[in-house]
Write an enzyme that holds these catalytic residues in place. Structure first.
Site, PDB file in Angstrom:
ATOM      1  CE  LYS A 158      -3.477   2.515   2.664  1.00 18.41           C
ATOM      2  NZ  LYS A 158      -4.497   2.467   3.733  1.00 18.41           N
ATOM      3  CG  HIS A 215      -8.793 -46.303 -18.855  1.00 16.05           C
ATOM      4  ND1 HIS A 215      -8.101 -45.989 -17.711  1.00 16.05           N
ATOM      5  CD2 HIS A 215      -8.463 -47.581 -19.151  1.00 16.05           C
ATOM      6  CE1 HIS A 215      -7.381 -47.022 -17.336  1.00 16.05           C
ATOM      7  NE2 HIS A 215      -7.591 -48.010 -18.184  1.00 16.05           N
TER       8      HIS A 215
END
Length: 492
Positions: free
Chosen positions: A134, A256
Site C-alpha cells: 500500500k 478410462h
C-alpha cells in the site's frame, strides 16, 4: 531498515548479506532470524526487541504491532505522520521481504487435517505485505526469491525507482490474492481429500463450487469400500453423466472415461447383462453406473466381476448386502443428476478453458435422411440410442449399437477410420444388423465402406463435410440408410 521474515528460505542469506552491505539494518523473526544470524553470520535484530513485545501464542503473534505497521504505513512525505512516529519512538521500515506459510502444499496432502490447514493460514505475513505494498512510494516489498538478484543490484546502485516499487507491490498484492483464494476455496468448497491424483506421486482433492450444495458425483454418499481416488471419481462422473442422459432404465460400464458397455432395457438386470457383454474384457476393473435402484438380481449378476465402483440412486437391502461382500468395492449413492447447465472447466498451462455444457435439446424425428433408403423404425430407435452414447465417448467417437445396446466402440483416435476398425473388432459378428453413430462428420467414404463390410445397416452423423455427396453415394451403393443430425458432439 529491512524486515525479513520468510518461510521459503531459498537464497535469503545471500540476499540479506547484500541488503546489509547496501546499508540496511536487518530485523527478523523466529526461524528466519536463526538462519540469518547462525547460518549467515549476520547482525540481525529480533522483531521482539524492536517492538518491546515477545512473540506469543506459539508464534501466532509476532509482527502484529503498531511499531511494525506504523513503520510500514507512515507516509514519508507527510510531516505530521513522521512527527507522530518520532513521538512514539517508531522507526521507519523501508524494505519488507516476506513469503508465506505453504498453505496450498499443506492442503494438497491426502492426509491433511483441518488443524493442519488452519495452522498454515498466514496472518502476519499477508498483513505486512499489504501494508508495505500500500505504501510502495516509500517502501519496497519483495515476495518472490526470483527477484532477490535484481533488487539487490538496484539497492547497491542508487536504489529502487518508484516504478520498481510499484511493480513489486502489484506482485505482492497478486500473491496475497491468490493465497486468500486458496484459503477461501479450502474452507468453502473442499469436499474431501483423495488418496492421490492420477498417479501415486500426485496429490489430489475433491472440490465443489462455492455456495452450491454438491450434487452429482461430487455430492455422492459412499456407502461402502475403500477411499476413492482421483481416477475413480473421473470415471464415476463419466459413468453417471452417461446414464443420467437416458430417461429409460440404463446401465453403463465405463473404463478410462469411456463407456465400453451401455444398454437400455425395462428390466435393470437385463440392461446390466447387455452392458457387460458390450466388452467383457474391458469391463474388468471398470465403473458401473445405473440410473435406477439396484435390485438383488442385478447385484448378484455384478458379483461375479471385479469392479472398482458402483453408482446408483439407491439399493435394495438385499442388493446392498450382496455388493458389500466385496470389501474394496466402492458403493456410491447419488441423490441428484448432475446439472446440465454446469460450466465445463479444463485447466491448460497458464490458464483455464471454460465452455458451456453439451446439453443441446435434440429431436431424432427431425433428423434429415440423406440416402435413398429411410431407416426402419427399429433402426431409428437404435440410431437415437447410439447417437446419445457417442456424446459421452471421447472423439473421434464411433459407436456400434443394436437393440439399444452398445456392441462396439472406438474412442480417442487421431482418425475416424481407426475408431471404426476398433468398433468392428470389438463387435465381431454382433455388428451384423447394427447401426453406427459418429460424433462428427465423415471426411471420406472409406469409413462408410468399412462400416458396410462390418454389417452396419444405418448411420447417424452430423453431416457438413465437403465430401458429403461422396459419403452419401457410398452409403447408397451399400444399401445403407443414413441420417444427418446437424449437431456435432466432440468430447476431447
Amino acid at each position: 531498515r529491512a524486515l525479513i521474515s520468510v518461510y521459503d528460505k531459498t537464497g535469503v542469506v545471500e540476499f540479506a548479506r547484500r541488503v546489509a552491505a547496501a546499508g540496511y539494518e536487518l530485523v527478523s523473526t523466529g526461524g528466519t532470524h536463526r538462519t540469518l544470524s547462525e547460518v549467515g553470520g549476520l547482525n540481525v535484530r529480533q522483531v521482539a526487541d524492536v517492538t518491546g513485545s515477545p512473540e506469543i501464542l506459539d508464534g501466532r503473534v509476532k509482527t502484529l504491532h503498531p511499531v511494525i505497521h506504523g513503520g510500514l504505513l507512515a507516509r514519508r512525505e507527510a510531516p505530521e505522520q513522521m512527527a507522530e512516529l518520532s513521538a512514539h519512538g517508531i522507526e521507519t521500515i523501508d524494505l519488507v521481504v516476506v513469503n508465506l506459510y505453504p498453505f496450498v502444499a499443506t492442503i494438497s496432502r491426502p492426509d491433511v487435517t483441518l488443524d493442519d490447514a488452519l495452522e498454515n493460514i498466514d496472518i502476519g505475513g499477508p498483513t505486512m505485505l499489504r501494508a508495505a505494498a500500500k505504501n510502495f512510494p516509500s517502501v519496497a516489498v519483495v515476495v518472490d526469491p526470483e527477484d532477490y538478484g535484481w533488487v539487490a543490484d538496484k539497492l547497491a546502485d542508487g536504489g529502487l525507482t518508484t516504478e520498481d516499487r510499484r511493480g513489486l507491490a502489484a506482485k505482492a498484492f497478486r500473491h496475497v490474492s491468490e493465497y486468500d483464494s486458496a484459503v477461501t476455496g479450502y474452507l468453502s468448497t473442499k469436499v474431501s481429500g483423495l488418496r492421490y491424483g492420477e498417479n501415486p506421486h500426485q496429490s489430489g482433492a475433491l472440490y465443489a463450487p462455492v455456495g452450491v450444495a454438491p450434487n452429482g458425483i461430487a455430492g455422492a454418499t459412499q456407502l461402502h469400500g475403500r477411499e476413492l481416488s482421483y481416477n475413480n471419481l473421473m470415471d464415476a462422473d463419466a459413468a453417471w453423466r452417461t446414464v443420467s442422459d437416458f430417461a429409460e432404465p440404463t446401465v453403463a460400464v465405463v473404463k478410462h472415461n469411456n463407456p465400453c458397455g451401455l444398454a437400455t432395457r425395462e428390466v435393470i438386470a437385463e440392461a446390466y447383462e447387455l452392458a457387460y457383454e458390450g466388452d467383457t474384457v474391458s469391463a474388468f476393473g471398470g465403473i458401473v453406473a445405473i440410473n435406477r435402484t439396484v435390485d438383488a438380481k442385478t447385484a448378484q449378476a455384478m458379483d461375479a466381476i471385479f469392479y472398482e465402483v458402483v453408482i446408483a440412486p439407491g439399493y435394495d437391502d438385499d442388493a446392498l448386502a450382496i455388493l458389500q461382500r466385496k470389501r474394496n468395492l466402492r458403493i456410491l449413492t447419488v441423490g441428484s443428476e448432475p446439472s446440465g447447465k454446469a460450466l465445463d472447466l479444463r485447466p491448460i498451462s497458464g490458464g483455464m478453458l471454460v465452455q458451456g455444457a453439451d446439453d443441446i435439446e435434440e429431436n431424432p424425428t427431425e433428423w434429415k435422411t440423406v440416402t435413398e433408403r429411410e431407416p426402419s423404425a427399429t433402426e431409428r430407435q437404435d440410431l437415437a440410442f447410439a447417437w446419445k452414447a457417442a456424446k459421452h465417448i471421447k472423439s473421434n467417437a464411433i459407436v456400434f449399437a443394436k437393440d439399444r445396446a452398445l456392441v462396439g466402440m472406438g474412442a480417442g483416435q487421431p482418425n475416424r477410420v481407426v475408431s471404426v476398425h476398433l468398433s468392428q473388432r470389438i463387435a465381431g459378428d454382433r455388428a451384423k444388423g447394427a447401426v453406427l453413430a459418429s460424433d462428427a462428420f465423415f471426411p471420406f467414404p472409406d469409413n462408410i465402406e468399412l462400416a458396410a463390410e462390418a454389417g452396419i445397416t444405418a448411420i447417424a452423423q452430423p453431416g457438413g463435410s465437403v465430401r458429403d455427396e461422396e459419403v452419401i453415394a457410398a452409403a447408397d451403393k451399400a444399401g445403407l440408410a443414413m441420417v444427418f443430425t446437424g449437431v456435432r458432439h466432440f468430447r476431447h
